[in-house]
Write a protein that holds these residues in place. Structure first.
Motif, mmCIF file in Angstrom:
data_model
loop_
_atom_site.group_PDB
_atom_site.id
_atom_site.type_symbol
_atom_site.label_atom_id
_atom_site.label_comp_id
_atom_site.label_asym_id
_atom_site.label_seq_id
_atom_site.Cartn_x
_atom_site.Cartn_y
_atom_site.Cartn_z
ATOM 1 N N ALA A 182 0.761 -1.357 -0.084
ATOM 2 C CA ALA A 182 0.050 -0.049 0.003
ATOM 3 C C ALA A 182 0.949 1.263 0.084
ATOM 4 N N ASN A 183 2.013 1.339 -0.758
ATOM 5 C CA ASN A 183 2.736 2.330 -0.731
ATOM 6 C C ASN A 183 2.620 3.305 -1.765
ATOM 7 N N ARG A 184 1.909 2.668 -2.753
ATOM 8 C CA ARG A 184 1.776 3.425 -4.101
ATOM 9 C C ARG A 184 0.142 2.802 -4.510
ATOM 10 N N ILE A 185 -0.596 3.976 -5.023
ATOM 11 C CA ILE A 185 -2.105 3.647 -5.490
ATOM 12 C C ILE A 185 -1.929 4.232 -6.973
ATOM 13 N N ARG A 186 -2.398 3.471 -7.871
ATOM 14 C CA ARG A 186 -2.542 4.289 -9.091
ATOM 15 C C ARG A 186 -3.943 4.124 -9.535
ATOM 16 N N VAL A 187 -4.371 5.591 -9.925
ATOM 17 C CA VAL A 187 -5.421 5.844 -10.260
ATOM 18 C C VAL A 187 -5.462 6.774 -11.540
ATOM 19 N N ASP A 188 -6.845 6.417 -12.311
ATOM 20 C CA ASP A 188 -6.932 7.012 -13.532
ATOM 21 C C ASP A 188 -7.928 8.208 -13.469
ATOM 22 N N HIS A 189 -7.947 9.267 -14.307
ATOM 23 C CA HIS A 189 -8.836 10.374 -14.289
ATOM 24 C C HIS A 189 -9.175 10.942 -12.843
ATOM 25 N N LEU A 190 -7.924 11.072 -12.223
ATOM 26 C CA LEU A 190 -8.101 11.721 -10.952
ATOM 27 C C LEU A 190 -8.287 13.271 -11.006
ATOM 28 N N GLN A 191 -9.404 13.496 -10.376
ATOM 29 C CA GLN A 191 -9.961 14.960 -10.300
ATOM 30 C C GLN A 191 -9.491 15.667 -9.112
ATOM 31 N N THR A 192 -8.465 16.698 -9.462
ATOM 32 C CA THR A 192 -8.106 17.460 -8.185
ATOM 33 C C THR A 192 -8.516 18.970 -8.286
ATOM 34 N N PRO A 193 -8.317 19.838 -7.147
ATOM 35 C CA PRO A 193 -8.627 21.177 -7.274
ATOM 36 C C PRO A 193 -8.121 21.806 -8.566
ATOM 37 N N THR A 194 -6.926 21.375 -9.039
ATOM 38 C CA THR A 194 -6.130 22.187 -10.108
ATOM 39 C C THR A 194 -6.551 21.403 -11.410
ATOM 40 N N GLY A 195 -7.277 20.312 -11.528
ATOM 41 C CA GLY A 195 -7.642 19.982 -12.929
ATOM 42 C C GLY A 195 -7.636 18.209 -12.922
ATOM 43 N N THR A 196 -7.879 17.655 -13.935
ATOM 44 C CA THR A 196 -7.908 16.293 -13.989
ATOM 45 C C THR A 196 -6.605 15.585 -14.726
ATOM 46 N N LEU A 197 -6.019 14.541 -14.016
ATOM 47 C CA LEU A 197 -4.851 13.992 -14.512
ATOM 48 C C LEU A 197 -5.258 12.778 -14.948
ATOM 49 N N PRO A 198 -4.767 12.536 -16.164
ATOM 50 C CA PRO A 198 -5.503 11.100 -16.958
ATOM 51 C C PRO A 198 -4.759 10.015 -16.262
ATOM 52 N N HIS A 199 -3.640 9.935 -15.708
ATOM 53 C CA HIS A 199 -3.092 8.841 -15.163
ATOM 54 C C HIS A 199 -2.188 9.400 -13.612
ATOM 55 N N ALA A 200 -2.463 8.962 -12.610
ATOM 56 C CA ALA A 200 -1.695 9.160 -11.258
ATOM 57 C C ALA A 200 -1.466 8.215 -10.534
ATOM 58 N N VAL A 201 -0.290 8.237 -9.685
ATOM 59 C CA VAL A 201 0.084 7.587 -8.702
ATOM 60 C C VAL A 201 0.234 8.187 -7.328
ATOM 61 N N LEU A 202 -0.632 7.637 -6.391
ATOM 62 C CA LEU A 202 -0.719 8.486 -5.194
ATOM 63 C C LEU A 202 0.185 7.878 -4.056
ATOM 64 N N ARG A 203 0.891 8.551 -3.297
ATOM 65 C CA ARG A 203 1.840 7.584 -2.192
ATOM 66 C C ARG A 203 0.738 7.267 -1.131
ATOM 67 N N GLY A 204 0.805 5.925 -0.765
ATOM 68 C CA GLY A 204 0.040 5.593 0.378
ATOM 69 C C GLY A 204 0.149 6.530 1.505
#
Length: 91
Positions: free
Chosen positions: A46-68
């Motif tokens: 659970a160190n890295r979480i892969r997310v597609d279409h991540l909606q953030t306050p600054t915009g949408t990222l098509p692919h992202a990796v969140l740190r756990g």
């Protein structure tokens, strides 16, 4: 199977099943802000979480990796099919 092995097996099965469906998920960050996207995968520790279409306050990222360590809560938005037997006919 001992209880620890059962918990690990259930956790891995959950991760496998949830990754197959790529559900919408909401991630609560340490500053209590929330972002959301399609959950794709999580590594075994659970160190890295892969997310597609991540909606953030600054915009949408098509692919992202969140740190756990940057995620406090993951809420999955899934439809659970009820498991029940047939009801008896009304009288």
């Amino acid at each position: 199977m001992n209880p620890q092995d059962q918990l690990r097996s259930r956790y891995l099965n959950f991760c496998h099943q949830i990754a197959q469906t790529h559900p919408r998920a909401q991630f609560t960050l340490p500053d209590k802000s929330r972002v959301q996207g399609n959950f794709v995968a999580i590594d075994s520790q659970a160190n890295r979480i892969r997310v597609d279409h991540l909606q953030t306050p600054t915009g949408t990222l098509p692919h992202a990796v969140l740190r756990g360590t940057d995620v406090d809560v993951i809420e999955f938005m899934v439809l659970i099919k009820p498991r029940y037997t047939s009801l008896p006919p009304p009288e």
